[in-house]
Design an enzyme around this catalytic site. Structure first.
Site, PDB file in Angstrom:
ATOM      1  N   GLU A  20      95.098 -46.940  41.798  1.00  0.00           N
ATOM      2  CA  GLU A  20      94.924 -48.247  41.289  1.00  0.00           C
ATOM      3  C   GLU A  20      94.497 -49.141  42.630  1.00  0.00           C
ATOM      4  O   GLU A  20      93.583 -50.232  42.145  1.00  0.00           O
ATOM      5  CB  GLU A  20      96.205 -48.743  40.633  1.00  0.00           C
ATOM      6  CG  GLU A  20      96.428 -50.179  40.393  1.00  0.00           C
ATOM      7  CD  GLU A  20      95.053 -50.958  39.330  1.00  0.00           C
ATOM      8  OE1 GLU A  20      94.614 -50.110  38.779  1.00  0.00           O
ATOM      9  OE2 GLU A  20      94.955 -52.138  39.461  1.00  0.00           O
TER      10      GLU A  20
ATOM     11  N   GLU B 218      86.419 -52.797  42.873  1.00  0.00           N
ATOM     12  CA  GLU B 218      85.943 -53.674  41.797  1.00  0.00           C
ATOM     13  C   GLU B 218      85.599 -55.025  42.426  1.00  0.00           C
ATOM     14  O   GLU B 218      84.623 -55.717  42.072  1.00  0.00           O
ATOM     15  CB  GLU B 218      87.238 -54.211  40.641  1.00  0.00           C
ATOM     16  CG  GLU B 218      87.349 -52.846  39.861  1.00  0.00           C
ATOM     17  CD  GLU B 218      88.429 -53.340  38.730  1.00  0.00           C
ATOM     18  OE1 GLU B 218      89.588 -53.334  38.983  1.00  0.00           O
ATOM     19  OE2 GLU B 218      88.089 -53.401  37.357  1.00  0.00           O
TER      20      GLU B 218
ATOM     21  N   ARG C 130      83.979 -61.209  28.439  1.00  0.00           N
ATOM     22  CA  ARG C 130      83.521 -60.284  27.811  1.00  0.00           C
ATOM     23  C   ARG C 130      82.120 -59.776  28.570  1.00  0.00           C
ATOM     24  O   ARG C 130      81.409 -58.840  28.097  1.00  0.00           O
ATOM     25  CB  ARG C 130      83.350 -60.244  26.064  1.00  0.00           C
ATOM     26  CG  ARG C 130      84.668 -60.690  25.650  1.00  0.00           C
ATOM     27  CD  ARG C 130      84.250 -61.073  24.173  1.00  0.00           C
ATOM     28  NE  ARG C 130      84.153 -59.679  23.519  1.00  0.00           N
ATOM     29  CZ  ARG C 130      84.736 -59.111  22.973  1.00  0.00           C
ATOM     30  NH1 ARG C 130      86.183 -59.346  23.237  1.00  0.00           N
ATOM     31  NH2 ARG C 130      84.396 -57.973  22.311  1.00  0.00           N
TER      32      ARG C 130
ATOM     33  N   LYS D 120      85.918 -58.071  31.157  1.00  0.00           N
ATOM     34  CA  LYS D 120      87.274 -57.845  30.940  1.00  0.00           C
ATOM     35  C   LYS D 120      87.825 -57.002  29.970  1.00  0.00           C
ATOM     36  O   LYS D 120      88.840 -56.221  29.768  1.00  0.00           O
ATOM     37  CB  LYS D 120      87.718 -59.227  30.786  1.00  0.00           C
ATOM     38  CG  LYS D 120      89.568 -59.307  30.661  1.00  0.00           C
ATOM     39  CD  LYS D 120      89.950 -59.300  32.193  1.00  0.00           C
ATOM     40  CE  LYS D 120      91.604 -59.235  32.213  1.00  0.00           C
ATOM     41  NZ  LYS D 120      92.067 -58.481  33.220  1.00  0.00           N
TER      42      LYS D 120
ATOM     43  N   CYS E  53      80.109 -57.850  25.543  1.00  0.00           N
ATOM     44  CA  CYS E  53      79.525 -59.164  25.107  1.00  0.00           C
ATOM     45  C   CYS E  53      80.331 -59.928  24.259  1.00  0.00           C
ATOM     46  O   CYS E  53      81.324 -59.506  23.642  1.00  0.00           O
ATOM     47  CB  CYS E  53      78.258 -58.862  24.102  1.00  0.00           C
ATOM     48  SG  CYS E  53      77.171 -57.716  25.232  1.00  0.00           S
TER      49      CYS E  53
HETATM   50  C1  AGP Z   1      91.113 -53.162  35.513  1.00  0.00           C
HETATM   51  O1  AGP Z   1      90.930 -53.954  36.926  1.00  0.00           O
HETATM   52  C2  AGP Z   1      89.711 -52.984  34.981  1.00  0.00           C
HETATM   53  N1  AGP Z   1      88.949 -54.017  34.853  1.00  0.00           N
HETATM   54  C3  AGP Z   1      89.798 -52.031  34.057  1.00  0.00           C
HETATM   55  O2  AGP Z   1      89.917 -50.708  34.399  1.00  0.00           O
HETATM   56  C4  AGP Z   1      90.436 -52.023  33.034  1.00  0.00           C
HETATM   57  O3  AGP Z   1      92.010 -51.807  33.149  1.00  0.00           O
HETATM   58  C5  AGP Z   1      90.194 -51.058  31.619  1.00  0.00           C
HETATM   59  O4  AGP Z   1      88.615 -51.465  31.420  1.00  0.00           O
HETATM   60  C6  AGP Z   1      91.005 -51.010  30.587  1.00  0.00           C
HETATM   61  O5  AGP Z   1      90.993 -52.309  30.077  1.00  0.00           O
HETATM   62  P1  AGP Z   1      92.408 -52.677  28.740  1.00  0.00           P
HETATM   63  O6  AGP Z   1      93.708 -52.542  29.451  1.00  0.00           O
HETATM   64  O7  AGP Z   1      91.964 -53.984  28.349  1.00  0.00           O
HETATM   65  O8  AGP Z   1      92.087 -51.787  27.803  1.00  0.00           O
END
Ligand code: AGP
Length: 599
Positions: A471, A478, A26, A594, A2
């Site tokens: 990955e 996703e 967010r 994100k 959020c």
């Molecule tokens: C990546 O595609 C994802 N949306 C998610 O796994 C992300 O990498 C994870 O939430 C960690 O985020 P960060 O690198 O901002 O800490």
């Protein structure tokens, strides 16, 4: 997650909407704003993306001078209008980022006292609590402070109080919040990037430091600190205008951008060399991260152990502090995060710091909380990543780890100088190799057409390519919502093989490596169970199976050291094309955000 925003300004609606646009990464389940107009609070909330709120405000503009806004990633309750923020009780309207852990108990208590709740959210207890204390004749500050004593959990709150009080308050606990004073207004936001252009001076409040924004400017109002001067920092964050240009999506743009990023890694900024770390002294490195960043950390383990001969532990951040890790003297804990705000990673950092462990951050957003709190900060230089699915940040994290590995190997003299030299030369090949893969994207589209006709699939790889398989599967899930799982290829026969039949394709990540022959055996085992095989790999492996054109993507001849970086690029494209073929919004996939700022 959020995003919250607040402003005291003539331009309040524009500031809120513009800020929410920058916070949409967010969460984008719903959005809303509250404005204070002649002592009355007016609120509008809509479901779905911010564009719906913009359209609503165009139809029916709102006036005000004080305002708060929110973009939601649903935790408690569905993404409907009732659960959208702001939440209001009497003259108190609140936007919240975080989780109120004891909300059920508070809700029951307040309900018994006659409060009526409109939503299923945890957040709604906050305005009710404040309103409860206001009704007992406490001042606004006292009412908020009393409510905060009742609340357990994490929060960044913007609180708008109407009536005679007409004030805006902000407070946080373990959730990001920045306050700012400009020439034309006062602002608060979850992220400095969302602040108004006028926001030249910024301040990051401490946990539970209550800030009032009103006619008298910005003031602290906790008892002990009341009236003390706030020491602002200069807001050095450039307001970059990010758009996707002629690309179909930010994800596509960011995948292609990896060519230029690696050019600059190789030829401009390769001076980021980690020489400030004494690797000789270290007896262990712990790397902690979530999601895609965790997979980058997992590749780093292979590199650092193989070439720098350092013992490396890799942890998923949400597990790290709860497994009570033993932290040794001479240990370095590295926290990897694109956003620098991931709650689990941040909590893990706090755990390591409390144990007096040296900490390092590999972070993309240099203004983020993790970046500010680690002992040594290394920016990964990926630039703003807008697509929710991380692509360029992943390869930039890998690039940083590769540089770290070279410095560590050099300091520890763990490999011959010729090998060290060769590793540096290999790195310089990356920009051209990435470019050559992106040029063949049509071939990857053919694969995507085939693969997206299945509902479930398994990705496999060996060694440092095993995290790349993970990955690849994560990216596909996703953005296309296809079900993909990944295994180290050798693990397939220990259980997952039971799933294989003609409906369960296996996607093999197979660049040239010393394990190629073993991987070929693993593919044979899958083929014998009639699993459709897709190979992203070395010519030898592709030829070996004589597959149809739409089942193979031939990787260029790549040195084993850099193969993880090269092999992930076709997987990113594969996910992108599958998502597009399925008609999904690849930049803002459902249920994701994100920046994951809740535990
Ligand atoms: C990546 O595609 C994802 N949306 C998610 O796994 C992300 O990498 C994870 O939430 C960690 O985020 P960060 O690198 O901002 O800490």
């Amino acid at each position: 997650m959020c995003g919250i925003i607040g402003a005291v300004s003539e331009q309040v609606t524009n500031t809120l909407i513009e800020g929410l646009g920058k916070l949409e990464y967010r969460g984008y389940d719903s959005s809303g704003i509250s404005l204070l107009n002649k002592k009355e609070i007016e609120t509008v909330k809509v479901t779905g993306k911010l564009i719906n709120l913009k359209n609503r405000l165009e139809e029916k503009p709102m006036q005000g001078y004080f305002g708060i806004g929110h973009t939601r990633w649903a935790t408690h309750g569905q993404a409907n209008q009732e659960n959208a923020h702001p939440h209001q009780c009497g003259k108190v309207s609140v936007v919240h980022n975080g989780i109120i852990e004891n909300y059920l108990m508070l809700k029951e208590r307040l309900t018994r006292q006659g409060h009526h709740f409109c939503s299923e959210t945890d957040s709604e207890v906050v305005p009710h609590l404040i309103n409860h204390y206001l009704s007992l004749d406490f001042s606004c500050e006292e009412a908020i402070n009393r409510a905060l004593i009742d609340i357990e959990g994490s929060y960044a709150l913007a609180i708008l109080i109407g009536g005679d009080h007409s004030q805006l308050y902000a407070v946080k606990n373990e959730s990001p919040l920045v306050i700012s004073e400009g020439n034309e207004g006062l602002y608060i936001a979850s992220d400095v990037l969302a602040l108004d252009a006028d926001a030249t001076k910024i301040y990051y409040p401490k946990n539970n430091e209550l800030i009032r924004l009103g006619q008298n400017g910005i003031n602290r109002c906790n008892k002990k600190k009341s009236g003390t001067k706030i020491h602002y920092l200069k807001n050095t964050k450039k307001r970059v205008c990010v758009d996707k240009g002629s690309h179909t999506s930010f994800m596509e743009k960011e995948i292609i951008e990896q060519i230029s990023l690696f050019k600059s890694f190789c030829f401009d900024s390769f001076n980021e060399n980690f020489s400030n770390v004494d690797f000789k002294k270290l007896n262990k490195i712990s790397i902690v991260a979530c999601g895609t960043s965790f997979y980058a950390a997992s590749v780093a383990k292979y590199w650092l152990e193989k070439y720098a001969h350092i013992n490396v532990d890799v942890d998923i951040a949400s597990e790290y502090r709860y497994r009570s890790p033993i932290i040794n003297d001479n240990e370095l804990a590295i926290f990897v995060s694109q956003s620098g705000e991931t709650a689990d990673t941040l909590a893990a950092l706090h755990y390591a710091k409390a144990k007096n462990c040296q900490t390092m951050g590999l972070v993309n957003v240099a203004t983020s909380t993790i970046a500010r709190e680690v002992d040594f900060m290394h920016e990964i230089h990926a630039g703003p990543e807008i697509g929710v699915a991380s692509t360029k940040a992943f390869t930039c994290q890998l690039a940083m780890f590769y540089k770290m590995m070279i410095e560590a190997a050099k300091q520890r003299t763990s490999i011959d100088s010729e090998i060290l030299y060769q590793l540096k030369i290999d790195f310089l090949k990356l920009p051209n190799l990435i470019e050559s893969i992106i040029k063949c994207s049509l071939q990857i589209k053919l694969l995507a057409q085939q693969l997206s006709s299945y509902e479930n699939m398994i990705f496999i790889g060996r060694g440092a390519l095993s995290p790349i398989a993970s990955e690849g599967a994560l990216k596909l899930k996703e953005v296309s919502y296809l079900h993909a799982e990944a295994y180290a290829a050798g693990e397939l026969k220990h259980g997952p093989i039971a799933l294989l039949d003609e409906h369960m394709p296996v996607v093999v990540i197979a660049p040239k490596s010393e394990l190629t022959d073993k991987l070929i055996s693993n593919i044979q085992e899958a083929k014998a169970r009639r699993a459709p095989i897709f190979i992203i790999g070395d010519r030898k492996v592709c030829k070996h199976f004589g597959l149809l054109k739409n089942h193979v993507f031939e990787l260029p001849d790549v040195p084993e050291s850099i193969a993880p970086i090269i092999s992930v690029v076709p997987l990113q494209l594969l996910a992108l094309y599958c998502g597009q073929l399925k008609g999904k919004n690849v930049d803002q996939p459902r249920n994701l955000a994100k920046s994951v700022t809740v535990e």
